[in-house]
Scaffold this active site. Structure first.
Site: not given
Length: 351
Positions: A188, A222-223, A243
């Site tokens: 991820d 994004e995280e 994703d």
């Protein structure tokens, strides 16, 4: 299910990507890598002010655009405190549990770029000393980094150049098995980044003229929630996040098909767009699963929240044990890339 013979190159690229430390907030090295890869393909790119990378492939229609995104930033940590015993207290970057990093090897990068290695442990690790070693809570107070250096107090740590605010990255422990599994931290979303890079390479090699000008955003925040909410051209109609698909109880997603998201914590994704992706999968004999991710948000949902007038979707390879010791299979990589390959050559959704 259809297969794509280039999956060995995709797995090799995943291994290279996960081996480059890139916790959110410290992603320049991996962005440099992606930029160099695309430069060798003669693909036009530019960086946004947040440090993300945008690549563009021109299409026949220049008035309506598509954008695909995958994120190269990962979970990680930052030094919160230098403890009196010469160890480090951490603050987490991204949404994960402390128990998932217990016993993990790590790297500490100082402000000058110097790297020190260490291990993330419970303070009460030794069962020969601490009666409650197994019962103590895995949290910020109890977990610490044991630095691989001769240090016994905070001053000795600071003399190495380590300070509060230094980034800490986790050893990915990447392994590719003979039967097609890829085990590693940070699949991820580096698995999806590798898929997009291989897809761009394939389009260039096959000299495909896309029906619409298409942008690829390699996002780097994004995280922490805002990687893909900007740099979307006003011509962009369809915005597809690539994703991971989340696996667990009650989920249909697996490690052998492409996962198509119907809804996550942000709400449903665009219904007609989702149906279009399902139709493409069925037409081209691509293994897929439609799923809901209850505790999940993507760069596509971030773009919607930012107010962009777009059609948004989300697909990706199925990843087991997300935000911990992740695993997927080459079949899932193949099915995801195949769906993207046919999607990019399809006509836009009628909304």
């Amino acid at each position: 299910m259809t297969t794509y013979s280039n999956v060995e190159n995709t797995k090799k690229l995943i291994k290279e990507l996960v081996s480059i430390p890139s916790p959110s907030g410290n992603t320049k090295q991996v962005i440099d890598f992606v930029e160099s890869y695309l430069s060798e393909l003669s693909v036009k790119t530019y960086r946004n002010r947040k440090g993300g990378l945008i690549a563009t492939l021109p299409g026949s229609n220049t008035e309506e655009h598509r954008m695909l995104t995958a994120h190269v930033d990962t979970l990680g940590a930052i030094v919160k405190e230098i403890k009196g015993n010469g160890r480090l207290r951490l603050d987490l970057i991204g949404g994960f549990q402390y128990n998932s990093i217990e016993g993990e090897y790590c790297q500490i990068q100082t402000n000058t770029g110097k790297i020190f290695t260490g291990t993330i442990l419970m303070h009460q690790t030794s069962v020969h000393v601490y009666k409650n070693a197994g019962k103590a809570e895995r949290n910020q107070e109890n977990m610490e980094v044991r630095i691989d250096a001769k240090v016994t107090n905070a001053d000795e740590v600071r003399s190495l150049g380590i300070e509060v605010g230094d980034f800490v990255s986790f050893d990915p422990r990447v392994e590719i098995t003979e039967n097609g599994f890829i085990k590693s931290r940070h699949l991820d979303d580096k698995a999806s980044v590798a898929i997009l890079l291989q897809l761009i390479n394939r389009i260039k090699q096959e000299r495909i003229v896309l029906p619409y000008t298409t942008h690829f955003l390699i996002s780097n925040n994004e995280e922490i929630g805002y990687g893909g909410n900007s740099n979307i051209t006003p011509e962009t109609v369809e915005y597809l996040a690539v994703d991971m698909g989340a696996i667990g109880d009650g989920q249909s997603t697996d490690e052998f098909t492409v996962s198509i998201c119907a809804k996550d914590s942000s709400g449903p994704y665009h219904y007609e767009f989702r149906k279009h992706l399902v139709e493409l999968a069925e037409k081209n004999n691509i293994g897929y699963k439609v799923d809901i991710y209850p505790y999940y948000g993507s760069d596509a949902s971030a773009a919607i929240r930012a107010g962009h007038d777009i059609i948004h979707g989300l697909i990706g390879p199925g990843i087991d044990s997300s935000h911990a010791f992740e695993r997927t299979h080459e079949l899932s990589l193949e099915q995801t890339e195949q769906l993207l390959y046919y999607y990019l050559q399809s006509q836009m959704v009628q909304y």
